[in-house]
Design an enzyme around this catalytic site. Sequence first.
Site, PDB file in Angstrom:
ATOM      1  N   GLY A 217     -59.842 -21.879  22.046  1.00 41.98           N
ATOM      2  CA  GLY A 217     -59.442 -21.397  23.224  1.00 41.98           C
ATOM      3  C   GLY A 217     -60.278 -20.353  23.970  1.00 41.98           C
ATOM      4  N   ILE A 218     -59.579 -19.621  25.029  1.00 44.97           N
ATOM      5  CA  ILE A 218     -60.544 -18.571  25.495  1.00 44.97           C
ATOM      6  C   ILE A 218     -60.043 -17.293  24.992  1.00 44.97           C
ATOM      7  CG2 ILE A 218     -59.097 -18.435  27.388  1.00 44.97           C
ATOM      8  CD1 ILE A 218     -61.673 -18.038  28.975  1.00 44.97           C
ATOM      9  N   GLY A 219     -61.154 -16.241  24.971  1.00 50.69           N
ATOM     10  CA  GLY A 219     -60.426 -15.146  24.627  1.00 50.69           C
ATOM     11  C   GLY A 219     -61.388 -14.333  23.356  1.00 50.69           C
ATOM     12  N   GLY A 220     -61.170 -13.034  23.017  1.00 46.72           N
ATOM     13  CA  GLY A 220     -61.920 -12.578  22.035  1.00 46.72           C
ATOM     14  C   GLY A 220     -61.941 -12.918  20.848  1.00 46.72           C
ATOM     15  N   MET A 221     -60.647 -13.420  20.276  1.00 45.62           N
ATOM     16  CA  MET A 221     -60.692 -14.118  18.955  1.00 45.62           C
ATOM     17  C   MET A 221     -61.385 -15.313  18.726  1.00 45.62           C
ATOM     18  SD  MET A 221     -59.561 -15.410  16.132  1.00 45.62           S
ATOM     19  CE  MET A 221     -58.667 -16.901  17.069  1.00 45.62           C
ATOM     20  N   GLU A 242     -61.135 -28.652  25.187  1.00 45.70           N
ATOM     21  CA  GLU A 242     -60.685 -28.658  26.489  1.00 45.70           C
ATOM     22  C   GLU A 242     -61.787 -27.837  27.345  1.00 45.70           C
ATOM     23  OE1 GLU A 242     -57.507 -25.670  28.379  1.00 45.70           O
ATOM     24  OE2 GLU A 242     -56.729 -27.162  27.338  1.00 45.70           O
ATOM     25  N   LEU A 317     -49.220 -14.349  23.088  1.00 43.83           N
ATOM     26  CA  LEU A 317     -48.765 -13.107  23.533  1.00 43.83           C
ATOM     27  C   LEU A 317     -47.770 -12.433  22.589  1.00 43.83           C
ATOM     28  CD1 LEU A 317     -48.670 -13.660  27.406  1.00 43.83           C
ATOM     29  CD2 LEU A 317     -50.342 -12.298  26.079  1.00 43.83           C
ATOM     30  N   GLY A 340     -53.735 -26.417  27.815  1.00 44.90           N
ATOM     31  CA  GLY A 340     -53.747 -27.327  26.877  1.00 44.90           C
ATOM     32  C   GLY A 340     -53.380 -26.937  25.471  1.00 44.90           C
TER      33      GLY A 340
END
Length: 442
Positions: A217-221, A242, A317, A340
Amino acid sequence: MYMEEYRKKCVSADEAVKVIRNGDWVEFAWAATVPGLLDDALARRKDELFDVNLRGGVIITPMACLECDPAGEHFTWNSWHLGGRERKMVQKGQAYYIPLKYSELPRYLRENVKTDVVAIQVAPMDAHGYFSFGVTVSHYAAAIEKARAVIVEVNEDMPSVHGGYDHAVHISKVDYVVEGGHRGLPILPSAAASDLDRQIAEYVLPEITDGACIQLGIGGMPNALGKMIAESNLKDLGVHTEMLVDGFVDMVEAGKVTGMCKKLDRGRIVYAFAAGTQKLYDFLRNNPSVAGYPVDYTNHPFIASQNDQLISINSALEVDLTGQVCSESAGPSMISGAGGQLDFVEAAYNSKGGKSFICLPSTYTDKNGQLHSRIKGMMTYGATITDTRPTVQYVVTEYGKVNLKGLPTWQRAEALISIAHPDFRESLIEEAKQLKIWRKKA
């Protein structure tokens, strides 16, 4: 052969957007593919248009037609997935979210919703009369099938990308061509990975083995994990994702990705849309190891799960003590969207040897400086459930990872409290008791 038809359909942006009428629904932009000339031209028509509904998502650049109409009297933005700009617009009542399961989006367009006009950015036409969708394949072909009119804005800098199917549109299906010249593509820098992100990623990395097929997915982690994979001893990894981001390019350049163990699209990196830096866009250009597909292929759980050892890593979150996951809202306030995530949570678990990870820091600090747990007895009032509790497999914080599959509510509560921040564990136990999901042991 096709240049004569191309020239006949070439018009200015102002001429092209005249096809848009009051009350129309327009499939308009996604991530790095906002058609800037069409956007400006539409803004110039503001005073003569009313109730035009624009659809798109993950907008990362300003849009003139929305900024010129802050009251939303002329244009309404309807988002399949909120980016940072759209999030602020939603809070002001200038935009609206469309709940979706991303794998189903092409079907929504074919069966459920109205699409009058498609106005999108594409790569230059090839010798066979095709315009590649470039960095956004996603759902464009489905929208084009149903539209009254199709406008393409040609960006000379849009990479022409290899695909599986529905990754391009033929000149015969296009009504207007607007030549945009060299317009570049917007840069979406990789989210900086914090020490906390790296701590969480360190719990996931040992679960990945040689030959695994990766979705991030998207993000820092996820970005931190991508860098760790690039620096690891892993080999022969595959990619079926995706969103394609810079982290995957790092993995390829480090020699970690061959795709040779994939059951589908052997040797190829599969994606639905891409956004990142110029390094990513250059990597995509005419690269035969990359395959852009519509999202009902990339994200469909049955299709994605046919790749063995599918590893899905996504952020959240908050999580409640029964294992419900919210990844899209803070209470009733929308932050992003479902995207997704549920598609890949289901796909990874159904893949032979696959694993799904929901990753989140154990706490957050509010605007008043007060610390709160992201693991909660009950969800924040109004929070959206992105992943239902039976679908969730691993949940990971900086304090560890737990597998929730098959656990009764008391064991789920026990497991999730064990990876909560220590300062909140006693209060979470008290909440679990009140909710009748805490088992007193001898």
